[in-house]
Design an enzyme around this catalytic site. Sequence first.
Site, mmCIF file in Angstrom:
data_model
loop_
_atom_site.group_PDB
_atom_site.id
_atom_site.type_symbol
_atom_site.label_atom_id
_atom_site.label_comp_id
_atom_site.label_asym_id
_atom_site.label_seq_id
_atom_site.Cartn_x
_atom_site.Cartn_y
_atom_site.Cartn_z
ATOM 1 N N ASP A 14 0.824 -1.227 0.000
ATOM 2 C CA ASP A 14 0.000 0.000 0.000
ATOM 3 C C ASP A 14 0.854 1.272 0.000
ATOM 4 O O ASP A 14 0.460 2.290 0.541
ATOM 5 C CB ASP A 14 -0.959 0.033 1.210
ATOM 6 C CG ASP A 14 -1.739 -1.253 1.369
ATOM 7 O OD1 ASP A 14 -2.369 -1.666 0.383
ATOM 8 O OD2 ASP A 14 -1.706 -1.857 2.456
ATOM 9 N N HIS A 42 -3.975 -2.005 -6.871
ATOM 10 C CA HIS A 42 -3.222 -0.860 -7.375
ATOM 11 C C HIS A 42 -4.189 0.208 -7.887
ATOM 12 O O HIS A 42 -4.935 -0.022 -8.830
ATOM 13 C CB HIS A 42 -2.256 -1.307 -8.482
ATOM 14 C CG HIS A 42 -1.170 -2.196 -7.968
ATOM 15 N ND1 HIS A 42 -0.248 -2.804 -8.785
ATOM 16 C CD2 HIS A 42 -0.856 -2.568 -6.707
ATOM 17 C CE1 HIS A 42 0.585 -3.516 -8.038
ATOM 18 N NE2 HIS A 42 0.227 -3.394 -6.783
#
EC number: 6.3.4.4
Length: 432
Positions: A14, A42
């Site tokens: 992340d 993503h």
Amino acid sequence: MGNNVVVLGTQWGDEGKGKIVDLLTERAKYVVRYQGGHNAGHTLVINGEKTVLHLIPSGILRENVTSIIGNGVVLSPSALMKEMKELEDRGIPVRERLLLSEACPLILDYHVALDNAREKARGAKAIGTTGRGIGPAYEDKVARRGLRVGDLFDKETFAEKLKEVMEYHNFQLVNYYKAEAVDYQKVLDDTMAVADILTSMVVDVSDLLDQARQRGDFVMFEGAQGTLLDIDHGTYPYVTSSNTTAGGVATGSGLGPRYVDYVLGILKAYSTRVGAGPFPTELFDETGEFLCKQGNEYGATTGRRRRTGWLDTVAVRRAVQLNSLSGFCLTKLDVLDGLKEVKLCVAYRMPDGREVTTTPLAADDWKGVEPIYETMPGWSESTFGVKDRSGLPQAALNYIKRIEELTGVPIDIISTGPDRTETMILRDPFDA
């Protein structure tokens, strides 16, 4: 000149990899996923439009780029079809831009059932997986019973292999986990329905990448998750099931290891983690809440609230070692705007009182570890969307410089917002 550039996360995932991969693919001819599966999330924001990709490489939105899913990726046919449909509904010709390795292991319904049954059985000791069947699919691969994309070329043999492996897994589901068996015919029918689409995209990835290298084409390798979740080098057992470090590029794509030219480590300006596992700098106070709110720290895949804390340069130095990092891209600097002070973890105090500057390996060895902080002045000015280094507050520049000093790695790119335009490229990896 770096032709083969790797982009990977240096923390627990992340970090903001998708945006950077998308930005740098302006110059790339190929973008390659080499590990993980649709447990990745993503997020790309282009002209204000948000796209979340889980399995397909982030280069898919560019017409000049061929996206490749390498053999190190575990591939869910249903997840791929769903993602392809969403993109095709928006006018993106996925089938013209996407290629697959025939050695990709398939994630099928029984892997998902096993994943969830195991997490339920672990109770309070659950790993915190995404429940998408990633781990069980990798297990089948290593046990040499897994079905692969290439098996779909011979549908009759595929059906036989599937029956055999499902008998094995259903026995475990019913008798050990007291869960329902997965229906063989449904799995077979669902997979056969998309078999021809999958096989039509198959290519010899290793050969393609070698030819690209000989031509001097630019290739971007897109990592998923983060270094500290690596199956071998992460906070085991609170890790993912693949090699998230730079070593995974060669094994997960078939590129020779000597041909990696530059490794870009994506580094969030603070730390986050999803799920269970060690996190020495985790904050439980209002600052932790501030970071979560300002950074919108909720998982793109699961929607789970991420745990937040100060940047841990001890753990990041481990990522530098493991990946032989060439440079950093610092992301989410703007999230720290408005804090009176910012902290960097520079060492750990062990339970026996020792101070150390390296990370423990197994999760149990992290118990009782306390962070030792260096405190720096914060800044009140906004860094959001700043596109020139000279526009950053001095306190932010000092923070950046200190990270470089503590890690020994230059910050080559600074991201100041989610859009691809909100970025400062101080040194382009393809020119390094």
